[in-house]
Motif scaffolding. Structure first.
Motif, PDB file in Angstrom:
ATOM      1  N   GLU A  23      -4.708   0.864   7.433  1.00 34.89           N
ATOM      2  CA  GLU A  23      -5.147   1.171   6.072  1.00 34.89           C
ATOM      3  C   GLU A  23      -4.006   1.757   5.245  1.00 34.89           C
ATOM      4  OE1 GLU A  23      -8.422   3.674   6.912  1.00 34.89           O
ATOM      5  OE2 GLU A  23      -9.842   2.028   7.253  1.00 34.89           O
ATOM      6  N   LYS A  24      -3.195   2.612   5.887  1.00 33.93           N
ATOM      7  CA  LYS A  24      -2.034   3.165   5.186  1.00 33.93           C
ATOM      8  C   LYS A  24      -1.037   2.052   4.860  1.00 33.93           C
ATOM      9  CE  LYS A  24      -2.198   7.883   7.028  1.00 33.93           C
ATOM     10  NZ  LYS A  24      -1.513   8.891   7.882  1.00 33.93           N
ATOM     11  N   ALA A  25      -0.849   1.131   5.826  1.00 33.10           N
ATOM     12  CA  ALA A  25       0.060   0.007   5.598  1.00 33.10           C
ATOM     13  C   ALA A  25      -0.430  -0.865   4.445  1.00 33.10           C
ATOM     14  CB  ALA A  25       0.193  -0.828   6.871  1.00 33.10           C
ATOM     15  N   ILE A  26      -1.751  -1.063   4.366  1.00 28.75           N
ATOM     16  CA  ILE A  26      -2.331  -1.844   3.271  1.00 28.75           C
ATOM     17  C   ILE A  26      -2.083  -1.139   1.936  1.00 28.75           C
ATOM     18  CG2 ILE A  26      -4.530  -2.523   2.225  1.00 28.75           C
ATOM     19  CD1 ILE A  26      -5.459  -3.400   4.948  1.00 28.75           C
ATOM     20  N   ASP A  27      -2.234   0.189   1.942  1.00 27.20           N
ATOM     21  CA  ASP A  27      -1.966   0.950   0.714  1.00 27.20           C
ATOM     22  C   ASP A  27      -0.512   0.759   0.276  1.00 27.20           C
ATOM     23  OD1 ASP A  27      -4.551   1.867   0.663  1.00 27.20           O
ATOM     24  OD2 ASP A  27      -4.103   3.765   1.686  1.00 27.20           O
ATOM     25  N   VAL A  28       0.403   0.807   1.257  1.00 29.78           N
ATOM     26  CA  VAL A  28       1.831   0.601   0.942  1.00 29.78           C
ATOM     27  C   VAL A  28       2.057  -0.810   0.404  1.00 29.78           C
ATOM     28  CG1 VAL A  28       4.144   0.449   1.932  1.00 29.78           C
ATOM     29  CG2 VAL A  28       2.630   2.303   2.616  1.00 29.78           C
ATOM     30  N   LEU A  29       1.438  -1.809   1.067  1.00 29.87           N
ATOM     31  CA  LEU A  29       1.565  -3.189   0.609  1.00 29.87           C
ATOM     32  C   LEU A  29       0.990  -3.375  -0.792  1.00 29.87           C
ATOM     33  CD1 LEU A  29       0.621  -5.131   3.867  1.00 29.87           C
ATOM     34  CD2 LEU A  29       2.839  -5.145   2.736  1.00 29.87           C
TER      35      LEU A  29
END
Length: 392
Positions: free
Chosen positions: A68-74
């Motif tokens: 989820e954090k990676a998606i936020d970064v993306l």
């Protein structure tokens, strides 16, 4: 021939009739023990599977959080890329206007070059049709000095004009070359920038989709593991119920070996009764008529307490005014209770099977007590009865 007495005959007959029963009881006990062992193995396996499922669920939660954090970064990068694309769109508009102006300047420069070319060609044609006359011939054909000066000034002006025309022509031709290169370079740069940014955006969208698929997979796996955990927990409750039934059966079989139906004295080293069953004076409040539900056996702190009969421990903890307490279920609704056990003096666990005479605790004075002693109760269908009727 030795005479057989009636007592010996009765003993022999009893041994003949009791041996098959005893063998049958032992066989039943072995069967119960096997079933208990199997259930305990399954319980251990269920506990391990439940623990493993919970461990994996914790890991999945961490993986989901990371995804989820990676998606936020993306998503942030996607937003930045979209902003860059908007900026590039603005750059394209700006460059497009510059290209229009450059094109207009290019067209004007080309027209000037063409006009000069036309002028120079006209002059060449004029010189060709009139015959080639040099500047020196013009000067030498002067009729007077004044005419010479006039002709010299005219020739100087013509030479200067031709020089300017030629210089402007060279400059315009160079400008045409530069403008064409500038236009091509700007168009290429903008196209490449737009192409690269669009490619980055598409890659980010693909990565985001992959992350979403990963999270969906983790959610599915988490749900499956939670179902496993719930199933194992449900099995533990169900198996506990089966273990309880088996222990009850085992206790009944063990209880059938009691001689004369009497309980063993719970404090082997001491037999002094300090308070009897029934109505008495409350030792703490002094109130008369207090109902004493057991007998108190005086003994020093730490004295061994044994199980009055074989059975299953159903309570092994602090229990209100009783203090540290052990209760044993002997089957057929019969319980024995051992109260005021010293701190740290409980030596058995709930659910544990104990044998007659086995050490289960140590004398103390916890709970509602005025001194070291064992409070001992016998309960039939949970109702307290006089223990002296059941003790040896």
């Amino acid at each position: 021939m030795k005479k057989i007495t009636p007592l010996v005959l009765i003993a022999a007959l009893l041994s003949i009739f009791l041996m098959p029963y005893q063998g049958q009881a032992l066989t039943e006990l072995e069967k119960i023990n096997r079933e208990l062992n199997e259930l305990k193995k399954k319980q251990a396996q269920a506990k391990n599977e439940a623990a493993s499922a919970k461990t994996q669920i914790i890991k999945i939660h961490k993986d989901k959080t990371a995804a989820e954090k990676a998606i936020d970064v993306l998503q942030e990068k996607i937003n930045q890329t979209i902003d860059n694309l908007k900026k590039i769109d603005g750059d394209i508009d700006r460059v497009s206007q510059e290209l229009i102006r450059a094109g207009e300047e290019l067209e004007a420069a080309i027209k000037r070059v063409e006009d000069r070319d036309s002028l120079l060609k006209s002059r060449i044609r004029l010189m060709y049709t009139s015959g080639v006359v040099s500047y020196l011939d013009v000067l030498l054909s002067s009729t007077s000095f004044v005419d010479f000066l006039d002709r010299y000034q005219v020739l100087t002006s013509i030479v200067s004009q031709d020089k300017d025309i030629l210089e402007d022509d060279v400059a315009d031709k160079q400008l045409v070359t530069e403008k064409r290169k500038q236009i091509n370079d700007n168009l290429y740069a903008v196209k490449q920038l737009y192409k690269n940014t669009e490619k980055i955006k598409q890659n980010l969208l693909v990565n985001e989709k992959n992350k979403q698929v990963l999270i969906a997979g983790l959610n599915s796996k988490e749900k499956h593991l939670e179902e496993i955990s719930e199933e194992q927990e449900e099995f533990l409750i169900t198996s506990a119920r089966e273990v309880s039934k088996l222990l009850e059966k085992k206790n009944k079989i063990l209880s059938s070996y009691r001689k004369g139906g009497k309980f063993l004295w719970p404090v082997p080293s001491f037999n002094r009764i300090t308070s009897n069953f029934g109505s008495r004076k409350d030792p703490l409040t002094g109130r008369m008529g207090a109902n004493h539900k057991g007998v108190d056996i005086g003994a020093p702190n730490g004295t061994t307490i044994v199980a009055a009969e074989s059975g299953t421990v159903i309570v092994a903890q602090s229990y209100g005014g009783y203090g540290n307490t052990v209760i044993i279920n002997h089957g057929s609704g019969t319980w024995t209770l051992y109260g005021h056990i010293r701190k740290g003096g409980i030596k058995v666990k709930e659910g544990q099977a104990v044998k007659r005479g086995q050490k289960i605790a140590e004398v103390g004075s916890t709970g509602r007590s005025t001194g070291n002693h064992l409070h001992f109760e016998v309960r039939i269908n949970e109702k307290a009865v006089n223990p002296m009727k059941y003790l040896k």
